[in-house]
Each structure stands twice: as C-alpha cells, then as structure tokens.
Design a protein around this motif. Structure first.
Motif, PDB file in Angstrom:
ATOM      1  N   ILE A   1       1.959  72.373  34.013  1.00 58.69           N
ATOM      2  CA  ILE A   1       2.320  73.786  33.263  1.00 58.69           C
ATOM      3  C   ILE A   1       3.372  73.765  33.454  1.00 58.69           C
ATOM      4  O   ILE A   1       3.891  73.255  34.674  1.00 58.69           O
ATOM      5  N   VAL A   2       4.794  73.143  32.307  1.00 59.06           N
ATOM      6  CA  VAL A   2       6.042  72.991  32.394  1.00 59.06           C
ATOM      7  C   VAL A   2       7.034  74.381  31.504  1.00 59.06           C
ATOM      8  O   VAL A   2       6.259  74.446  30.687  1.00 59.06           O
ATOM      9  N   GLY A   3       7.480  74.596  32.104  1.00 61.66           N
ATOM     10  CA  GLY A   3       8.584  75.984  31.943  1.00 61.66           C
ATOM     11  C   GLY A   3       7.447  77.496  32.974  1.00 61.66           C
ATOM     12  O   GLY A   3       7.081  76.918  33.720  1.00 61.66           O
TER      13      GLY A   3
ATOM     14  N   VAL B   1       8.135  72.755  36.863  1.00 64.89           N
ATOM     15  CA  VAL B   1       6.877  72.851  37.164  1.00 64.89           C
ATOM     16  C   VAL B   1       5.993  72.904  38.187  1.00 64.89           C
ATOM     17  O   VAL B   1       6.129  73.518  39.414  1.00 64.89           O
TER      18      VAL B   1
ATOM     19  N   VAL C   1       3.086  72.950  27.939  1.00 65.21           N
ATOM     20  CA  VAL C   1       5.157  73.741  27.323  1.00 65.21           C
ATOM     21  C   VAL C   1       5.433  74.705  27.262  1.00 65.21           C
ATOM     22  O   VAL C   1       5.261  74.983  25.796  1.00 65.21           O
ATOM     23  N   ASN C   2       6.217  75.221  27.832  1.00 62.74           N
ATOM     24  CA  ASN C   2       6.628  76.403  27.537  1.00 62.74           C
ATOM     25  C   ASN C   2       8.118  76.713  26.843  1.00 62.74           C
ATOM     26  O   ASN C   2       8.987  75.569  27.512  1.00 62.74           O
ATOM     27  N   LYS C   3       8.593  77.251  25.735  1.00 64.00           N
ATOM     28  CA  LYS C   3      10.133  76.842  25.644  1.00 64.00           C
ATOM     29  C   LYS C   3      10.049  78.526  24.986  1.00 64.00           C
ATOM     30  O   LYS C   3       9.676  78.882  24.118  1.00 64.00           O
TER      31      LYS C   3
ATOM     32  N   LEU D   1      -1.961  69.290  29.660  1.00 65.38           N
ATOM     33  CA  LEU D   1      -0.278  70.313  29.608  1.00 65.38           C
ATOM     34  C   LEU D   1       0.333  71.508  29.182  1.00 65.38           C
ATOM     35  O   LEU D   1      -0.475  71.168  27.449  1.00 65.38           O
TER      36      LEU D   1
ATOM     37  N   SER E   1       5.218  77.843  22.846  1.00 70.35           N
ATOM     38  CA  SER E   1       4.415  77.179  23.861  1.00 70.35           C
ATOM     39  C   SER E   1       3.304  76.263  23.541  1.00 70.35           C
ATOM     40  O   SER E   1       2.589  76.711  22.390  1.00 70.35           O
ATOM     41  N   HIS E   2       2.938  74.946  23.558  1.00 72.97           N
ATOM     42  CA  HIS E   2       2.401  74.278  23.578  1.00 72.97           C
ATOM     43  C   HIS E   2       1.256  73.773  24.620  1.00 72.97           C
ATOM     44  O   HIS E   2       1.427  72.798  25.606  1.00 72.97           O
TER      45      HIS E   2
END
Length: 261
Positions: A259-261, A237, A46-48, A44, A57-58
C-alpha cells in the motif's frame, strides 16, 4: 433507533446530560475494523491526493483463486467540516474493470439532520440503492434507513454493543478497547432464510513502537486467520501479509499487499 453514550473519560453522574453517541454506522465500524480482512494473492494500492478536496486511488489485485481485477476510487469532500471524521458534502465513487460501480453521497441538511444515499451497479446493471436519514439530538441519534431497518443499538466510551433485527434474521456485535494496544470484537449473525448461524471473534494488537498492527480471527466455521501490517517510515509504504486456514473445508490461502500513500 436510539443510541446513548456516556461522556468520555469519566463515569456518568446522576443529573449530568448524556453526550451524542454519533452515527449508527460508526458503531459497527469499530467492531469490523478489529477483524482481519481476507487476503489472497498480491495486491497493490496507490493513493494520491490531487487537492484538499479530491483524492484518487488505484488498486490492482492479482489472484490465484479468481480473476484478477483493477479498481479506481475517487473521493470529493466539501468545506463543511464538523469534526476530523465528518466533512460535508462527501462523494465517493468506486468502479472496477468490469464496470461495477459503488457510489455514496453524504450531505448535511441542517446542523442536526444528515442524509446519505448509496447506489450500486454490477457490470452496468443497476443492483441496489439505499437512503438514510439521520437526526442528531443532544443525547441520542435517530436513523431511518430505507431498505435496511436498524432497530436497537447501545454504546459506551470504550465498548460498543449493537443489535439489528429484521425479517431475514438478526445481527449483533460487541467491540471492546482494553487499552491502546489491544482491541477485541465479537460478531453473531443468524439468517432465518438460510437457517444458518455464525459466530466470530476478532482481535487487534497495535505495536506502536514497531509500526506493526496484527489482526486475528477465529469463527464458528473452523476458520482461523490473521493479517500483519508493517509501516516503513519515512516512506509512505505499508506491507501486509495475511494467511487464512479453514479446517472444516481443508482450505488454505495467503496473500501479500503493498500500500503506497
């Protein structure tokens, strides 16, 4: 090291000046991106974007073959933007749950001189470092790397051929973009210390209307694999499913990523 690139979109005419081929790292990157990344377990990402300069990103990876891991990445970009892919200064840091750090700094000294520094630690112990100095001429690029000398490279508009020669062996790659949907890459590596030679062929299919990208791989170790990426607009997504099979070792593994972001 000198890189030469004819002007894009037309054949090189006698007497016309050559264009700059860009950074040496970009030559290898085009071929590398064609090959599918190894996928196993569940991942998983997550980009911010915190601002126009900062992005974090995590990434959480749950594996069935090894220990699970967590990685935190942060990126800072400055105000000197030369192109869509070149912004200076740029600082990138990546750290995992074991304390291993990978840091990279890119800085523009003058319009023609670029520098890069890379540092890497493993579980709080200093491991490697590398310094690069790059000079951009009108029709060539010269790169000096402390630790990993790059000797020869040549490039052209829709294909890139590279060759690195060192005391430990040789590495060669060839990238070719047939059209907007099909890209292929070939990689050859010879290690004189391990007395080992490997060959790999990769390809990438872009199905724009279906928002799908497929990357496939076949190598000399009797390994075949592929990764299918599917974007889900208007949501930010991307779903990815990968599978790899090694016939020689009779080993198979697969994975799924979000992948989110």
């Amino acid at each position: 090291m000198g890189n030469v690139l004819p002007p894009r979109g037309r054949a090189l005419r006698r007497g016309e000046p050559l264009a700059n081929p860009g950074s040496f790292d970009e030559l290898h990157r085009r071929c590398k991106e064609v090959f599918p990344p190894q996928t196993e377990g569940v991942k998983l990402v997550v980009n911010k974007a915190l601002s126009s300069h900062f992005q974090v990103s995590h990434a959480v990876h749950m594996s069935t073959l090894g220990p699970s891991s967590y990685r935190f990445n942060t990126t800072y970009v400055g105000d000197q933007q030369l192109s869509t892919t070149e912004v200076f200064p740029t600082l990138v840091g990546d750290i995992d749950n074991c304390g291993s750090l990978h840091a990279q700094v890119l800085h523009l000294l003058t319009e023609r001189i670029r520098t890069k520094a890379i540092f890497q630690t493993q579980q709080s112990k200093f491991m490697t470092w590398q310094f690069d100095g790059e000079y951009r001429g009108d029709d060539c690029t010269a790169t000096l790397t402390l630790g990993n000398p790059d000797v020869i490279s040549e490039s052209a508009p829709k294909w890139v051929a590279t060759l690195n020669i060192g005391c430990g062996g040789a590495h060669a790659s060839y990238y070719h973009k047939a059209n907007e949907q099909v890209q292929v890459g070939v990689e050859f590596e010879a290690n004189t210390r391990l007395q080992d030679t490997t060959f790999a062929f990769g390809y990438q299919l872009n199905l724009t209307q279906a928002n799908v990208i497929f990357r496939g791989l076949v190598d000399s170790n009797w390994c075949v694999g592929g990764v299918l990426e599917k974007k889900l607009p208007p949501l930010p997504v991307t779903l990815a499913l990968g599978a790899f099979l090694n016939h020689w070792k009779n080993r198979f593994h697969c994975g799924f990523s979000i992948i989110v972001g």
